[in-house]
Design a protein around this motif. Structure first.
Motif, PDB file in Angstrom:
ATOM      1  N   PHE A 132      -6.571 -46.711 -83.527  1.00  0.00           N
ATOM      2  CA  PHE A 132      -6.853 -48.084 -83.916  1.00  0.00           C
ATOM      3  C   PHE A 132      -6.636 -48.230 -85.420  1.00  0.00           C
ATOM      4  N   SER A 133      -6.218 -49.408 -85.833  1.00  0.00           N
ATOM      5  CA  SER A 133      -6.151 -49.698 -87.260  1.00  0.00           C
ATOM      6  C   SER A 133      -7.562 -49.693 -87.834  1.00  0.00           C
ATOM      7  N   SER A 134      -7.693 -49.252 -89.059  1.00  0.00           N
ATOM      8  CA  SER A 134      -9.018 -49.156 -89.672  1.00  0.00           C
ATOM      9  C   SER A 134      -9.647 -50.517 -89.945  1.00  0.00           C
ATOM     10  N   ASN A 135      -8.873 -51.590 -89.782  1.00  0.00           N
ATOM     11  CA  ASN A 135      -9.454 -52.911 -90.040  1.00  0.00           C
ATOM     12  C   ASN A 135     -10.209 -53.479 -88.835  1.00  0.00           C
ATOM     13  N   VAL A 136     -10.279 -52.722 -87.724  1.00  0.00           N
ATOM     14  CA  VAL A 136     -11.009 -53.227 -86.555  1.00  0.00           C
ATOM     15  C   VAL A 136     -12.519 -53.215 -86.784  1.00  0.00           C
ATOM     16  N   ALA A 137     -12.991 -52.256 -87.602  1.00  0.00           N
ATOM     17  CA  ALA A 137     -14.420 -52.122 -87.882  1.00  0.00           C
ATOM     18  C   ALA A 137     -14.599 -50.992 -88.876  1.00  0.00           C
ATOM     19  N   ASP A 138     -15.827 -50.824 -89.376  1.00  0.00           N
ATOM     20  CA  ASP A 138     -16.067 -49.690 -90.265  1.00  0.00           C
ATOM     21  C   ASP A 138     -16.162 -48.403 -89.450  1.00  0.00           C
ATOM     22  N   TYR A 139     -16.072 -47.270 -90.145  1.00  0.00           N
ATOM     23  CA  TYR A 139     -16.017 -45.975 -89.455  1.00  0.00           C
ATOM     24  C   TYR A 139     -17.235 -45.748 -88.562  1.00  0.00           C
ATOM     25  N   ASP A 140     -18.421 -46.019 -89.069  1.00  0.00           N
ATOM     26  CA  ASP A 140     -19.635 -45.754 -88.287  1.00  0.00           C
ATOM     27  C   ASP A 140     -19.653 -46.535 -86.986  1.00  0.00           C
ATOM     28  N   THR A 141     -19.183 -47.785 -87.040  1.00  0.00           N
ATOM     29  CA  THR A 141     -19.146 -48.604 -85.825  1.00  0.00           C
ATOM     30  C   THR A 141     -18.186 -48.025 -84.796  1.00  0.00           C
ATOM     31  N   VAL A 142     -17.013 -47.620 -85.257  1.00  0.00           N
ATOM     32  CA  VAL A 142     -16.025 -47.026 -84.350  1.00  0.00           C
ATOM     33  C   VAL A 142     -16.527 -45.694 -83.816  1.00  0.00           C
ATOM     34  N   PHE A 143     -17.113 -44.885 -84.677  1.00  0.00           N
ATOM     35  CA  PHE A 143     -17.628 -43.575 -84.263  1.00  0.00           C
ATOM     36  C   PHE A 143     -18.693 -43.734 -83.180  1.00  0.00           C
ATOM     37  N   GLU A 144     -19.648 -44.618 -83.407  1.00  0.00           N
ATOM     38  CA  GLU A 144     -20.720 -44.818 -82.436  1.00  0.00           C
ATOM     39  C   GLU A 144     -20.172 -45.320 -81.103  1.00  0.00           C
TER      40      GLU A 144
ATOM     41  N   ILE B  28     -18.305 -42.308 -79.343  1.00  0.00           N
ATOM     42  CA  ILE B  28     -19.219 -41.294 -78.813  1.00  0.00           C
ATOM     43  C   ILE B  28     -19.990 -41.826 -77.611  1.00  0.00           C
ATOM     44  N   GLU B  29     -20.304 -43.107 -77.634  1.00  0.00           N
ATOM     45  CA  GLU B  29     -21.032 -43.727 -76.526  1.00  0.00           C
ATOM     46  C   GLU B  29     -20.257 -43.641 -75.217  1.00  0.00           C
ATOM     47  N   VAL B  30     -18.920 -43.679 -75.303  1.00  0.00           N
ATOM     48  CA  VAL B  30     -18.097 -43.600 -74.085  1.00  0.00           C
ATOM     49  C   VAL B  30     -17.519 -42.194 -73.892  1.00  0.00           C
ATOM     50  N   GLU B  31     -18.146 -41.206 -74.548  1.00  0.00           N
ATOM     51  CA  GLU B  31     -17.857 -39.787 -74.328  1.00  0.00           C
ATOM     52  C   GLU B  31     -16.529 -39.317 -74.911  1.00  0.00           C
ATOM     53  N   ALA B  32     -16.099 -39.959 -75.994  1.00  0.00           N
ATOM     54  CA  ALA B  32     -14.971 -39.402 -76.745  1.00  0.00           C
ATOM     55  C   ALA B  32     -15.445 -38.144 -77.463  1.00  0.00           C
ATOM     56  N   ASP B  33     -14.512 -37.290 -77.855  1.00  0.00           N
ATOM     57  CA  ASP B  33     -14.865 -36.030 -78.493  1.00  0.00           C
ATOM     58  C   ASP B  33     -14.962 -36.129 -80.007  1.00  0.00           C
ATOM     59  N   ASN B  34     -14.105 -36.951 -80.607  1.00  0.00           N
ATOM     60  CA  ASN B  34     -14.054 -36.970 -82.067  1.00  0.00           C
ATOM     61  C   ASN B  34     -13.394 -38.252 -82.576  1.00  0.00           C
ATOM     62  N   VAL B  35     -13.743 -38.620 -83.802  1.00  0.00           N
ATOM     63  CA  VAL B  35     -13.105 -39.745 -84.485  1.00  0.00           C
ATOM     64  C   VAL B  35     -12.773 -39.288 -85.899  1.00  0.00           C
ATOM     65  N   GLU B  36     -11.513 -39.450 -86.294  1.00  0.00           N
ATOM     66  CA  GLU B  36     -11.094 -39.083 -87.643  1.00  0.00           C
ATOM     67  C   GLU B  36     -10.388 -40.252 -88.307  1.00  0.00           C
ATOM     68  N   ARG B  37     -10.595 -40.367 -89.615  1.00  0.00           N
ATOM     69  CA  ARG B  37      -9.853 -41.357 -90.397  1.00  0.00           C
ATOM     70  C   ARG B  37      -8.547 -40.696 -90.823  1.00  0.00           C
ATOM     71  N   VAL B  38      -7.413 -41.220 -90.398  1.00  0.00           N
ATOM     72  CA  VAL B  38      -6.097 -40.690 -90.742  1.00  0.00           C
ATOM     73  C   VAL B  38      -5.318 -41.797 -91.433  1.00  0.00           C
ATOM     74  N   GLU B  39      -5.221 -41.682 -92.758  1.00  0.00           N
ATOM     75  CA  GLU B  39      -4.588 -42.723 -93.569  1.00  0.00           C
ATOM     76  C   GLU B  39      -5.274 -44.060 -93.296  1.00  0.00           C
ATOM     77  N   ASP B  40      -4.566 -45.042 -92.769  1.00  0.00           N
ATOM     78  CA  ASP B  40      -5.176 -46.358 -92.548  1.00  0.00           C
ATOM     79  C   ASP B  40      -5.582 -46.585 -91.093  1.00  0.00           C
ATOM     80  N   ASP B  41      -5.762 -45.507 -90.352  1.00  0.00           N
ATOM     81  CA  ASP B  41      -6.087 -45.613 -88.938  1.00  0.00           C
ATOM     82  C   ASP B  41      -7.310 -44.766 -88.580  1.00  0.00           C
ATOM     83  N   TYR B  42      -7.871 -45.059 -87.407  1.00  0.00           N
ATOM     84  CA  TYR B  42      -8.863 -44.205 -86.788  1.00  0.00           C
ATOM     85  C   TYR B  42      -8.184 -43.492 -85.620  1.00  0.00           C
TER      86      TYR B  42
END
Length: 249
Positions: A142-154, A157-171
């Motif tokens: 996802f583009s990083s403009n969809v939400a802040d990192y904490d919102t995307v991370f939460e 994780i809520e839907v059982e993803a393994d990890n979230v990383e910020r890569v340049e301008d994306d999550y």
């Protein structure tokens, strides 16, 4: 620079813009065709087709092209019949390589891939000869403009993803392969359509390359990616940042 996360950029390093665009369109049209033929010709009811259509949008493919490909695949069976094939082998310095292809001529594709390996000092192996060095996982961007990192991370994780990383301008969100469609659909509902969503081969360990081997390997990958039949290339190599910058990868 890690091989598993940068392959989508390799084909952009050379050639005219129109030629690159044509190759990208041809590859995604094949994926749309296969997805529509192996499931329902409706993206809303066919997760693989929906993912392919999302990729088509991300590279600005005209909607008419997408619709024609789906209609053609859903028709009376006219047109090319592509089959999915995976090739595995070793490149310079023992780098493990996995190639995913969609082809209407197995002999042609195998010949092209074998010739590329031979030209650049590699060796084409048997199926499963290197795949044990990788793991299959879902990768959703996802583009990083969809939400802040904490919102995307939460949300991830809520839907059982393994990890979230910020890569340049994306999550970049990774998840188990068997949970891929569930995670993607849940996040799509929350953050709209992702920039890309694919199942990839991620190396469990990487080989650090010197400049000579890196140049040869990148030429091999360029040659493989130039094939109309090759959809994706994955490898377990890593480049020091200074070398990656010098090679403009």
């Amino acid at each position: 620079m890690s091989g598993h996360s940068k392959f989508k950029n390799i084909m952009h390093r050379k050639g005219a813009q129109d030629a690159r665009r044509a190759r990208e369109f041809a590859k995604i049209i094949r994926e749309i065709t296969v997805a529509a033929k192996t499931g329902l010709p409706d993206p809303n009811s066919n997760p693989r087709l929906r993912a392919a259509v999302a990729v088509a949008r991300s590279i600005n493919m005209p909607k008419d092209n997408v619709d024609r490909a789906i209609k053609k695949a859903a028709g009376t069976g006219d047109g090319d019949n592509f089959v999915e094939i995976r090739y595995e082998g070793y490149g310079p310095a023992g780098v493990a390589i996995i190639i995913e292809a969609l082809t209407d001529n197995r002999n042609r594709t195998a010949s092209e891939i074998r010739a590329a390996f031979n030209k650049y000092g590699g060796s084409l192996g048997e199926l499963n000869s290197v795949s044990f060095m990788f793991e299959r996982c879902g990768v959703i961007i996802f583009s990083s403009n969809v939400a802040d990192y904490d919102t995307v991370f939460e949300a991830a994780i809520e839907v059982e993803a393994d990890n979230v990383e910020r890569v340049e301008d994306d999550y970049e969100i990774t998840c188990a392969m068997e949970k891929f469609f569930m995670v993607r659909d849940a996040l799509e509902t929350k953050f709209k359509e992702p920039k890309s969503a694919k199942i990839e081969w991620r190396p469990m360990n990487t080989v650090v390359l010197d400049e000579d081997n890196a140049q040869t390997l990148l030429k091999l990958i360029d040659t493989l990616e130039d094939s109309d039949d090759v959809q994706n290339v994955f490898a377990n190599f890593d480049l020091p940042d200074e070398l990656a910058e010098r090679l403009s990868v």
